[in-house]
Design an enzyme around this catalytic site. Sequence first.
Site, PDB file in Angstrom:
ATOM      1  N   THR A   1       0.822  -1.205   0.000  1.00 37.65           N
ATOM      2  CA  THR A   1       0.000   0.000   0.000  1.00 37.65           C
ATOM      3  C   THR A   1       0.860   1.260   0.000  1.00 37.65           C
ATOM      4  O   THR A   1       0.556   2.240  -0.683  1.00 37.65           O
ATOM      5  CB  THR A   1      -0.927   0.011   1.224  1.00 37.65           C
ATOM      6  OG1 THR A   1      -1.748  -1.170   1.204  1.00 37.65           O
ATOM      7  CG2 THR A   1      -1.819   1.242   1.241  1.00 37.65           C
ATOM      8  N   GLU A   2       1.941   1.226   0.759  1.00 44.86           N
ATOM      9  CA  GLU A   2       2.796   2.409   0.897  1.00 44.86           C
ATOM     10  C   GLU A   2       3.572   2.741  -0.380  1.00 44.86           C
ATOM     11  O   GLU A   2       3.648   3.900  -0.779  1.00 44.86           O
ATOM     12  CB  GLU A   2       3.777   2.202   2.054  1.00 44.86           C
ATOM     13  CG  GLU A   2       3.158   2.290   3.433  1.00 44.86           C
ATOM     14  CD  GLU A   2       2.727   3.703   3.795  1.00 44.86           C
ATOM     15  OE1 GLU A   2       3.289   4.662   3.233  1.00 44.86           O
ATOM     16  OE2 GLU A   2       1.831   3.847   4.631  1.00 44.86           O
ATOM     17  N   SER A   3       4.178   1.742  -0.990  1.00 45.84           N
ATOM     18  CA  SER A   3       5.141   2.039  -2.066  1.00 45.84           C
ATOM     19  C   SER A   3       4.991   1.189  -3.318  1.00 45.84           C
ATOM     20  O   SER A   3       5.758   1.385  -4.268  1.00 45.84           O
ATOM     21  CB  SER A   3       6.563   1.849  -1.537  1.00 45.84           C
ATOM     22  OG  SER A   3       6.796   0.468  -1.242  1.00 45.84           O
TER      23      SER A   3
ATOM     24  N   TYR B   1      -7.310   3.659   3.983  1.00 42.63           N
ATOM     25  CA  TYR B   1      -5.993   3.047   4.149  1.00 42.63           C
ATOM     26  C   TYR B   1      -6.075   1.646   4.751  1.00 42.63           C
ATOM     27  O   TYR B   1      -5.454   0.705   4.240  1.00 42.63           O
ATOM     28  CB  TYR B   1      -5.112   3.947   5.018  1.00 42.63           C
ATOM     29  CG  TYR B   1      -3.681   3.476   5.162  1.00 42.63           C
ATOM     30  CD1 TYR B   1      -2.774   3.650   4.125  1.00 42.63           C
ATOM     31  CD2 TYR B   1      -3.249   2.853   6.318  1.00 42.63           C
ATOM     32  CE1 TYR B   1      -1.463   3.225   4.246  1.00 42.63           C
ATOM     33  CE2 TYR B   1      -1.938   2.421   6.452  1.00 42.63           C
ATOM     34  CZ  TYR B   1      -1.053   2.605   5.414  1.00 42.63           C
ATOM     35  OH  TYR B   1       0.243   2.170   5.544  1.00 42.63           O
TER      36      TYR B   1
END
Length: 208
Positions: A62-64, A149
């Site tokens: 999800t982050e990168s 998120y």
Amino acid sequence: NLTPKQQQLLNKYKTPQRSARGLGGSGTYKPEIVPNGYGEMIQQSAQKHGIPPSIVAGLIETESAWNPNAVSGAGAKGLAQFMDPTAAEFGVSPYNPQSAIDGAAKYLKYLVDFFNGDMRLAIFAYNGGMGNIQKFNGPIPGSQENQEYYGKVMRGAYKYGYGKQSLQDPAVMRPSIAAQIPQNQPDQEVDHGGWTWDKDKRIWVEPA
């Protein structure tokens, strides 16, 4: 950056929903389908810090999107998108994949401790900051990114073997369906794919 195993499963399950079910659902973490060979690193770091490895994998995705050189508009860096002050506090080299992965597990464990074992709040806080999540006792009102998120992380976690229970979480359902489900009360146990929070050891324990 799909592995051959992932591509094989995606070819077998054509729609996004079926693809998620094909890639996940066993309840067992699948390091072999984690991109770029990061699966074993994630497993080792997650085990060290008492965090389910599939959640760490879902969080990093999800982050990168598995890009070790990623930089956000706000200045977050690397696989786990650490801001400089947080990276310094936790001893993380953001562009070093092993350091970033271990840092993500360590930081998530710190947040889980802060929220007394509540993985849901900890995941929201990884994105939105623990002060904000503590203030609102949940995602930040008006922040679509933060509100979405947790669901994104859990969908990723499911893909990497978190278990079927994550599909029952309102955060990963279509909004029209989720709206029909009562929200968990603070004193209720949240089902995390069979993983349980050991209040004495303060770690998440894998199902037997």
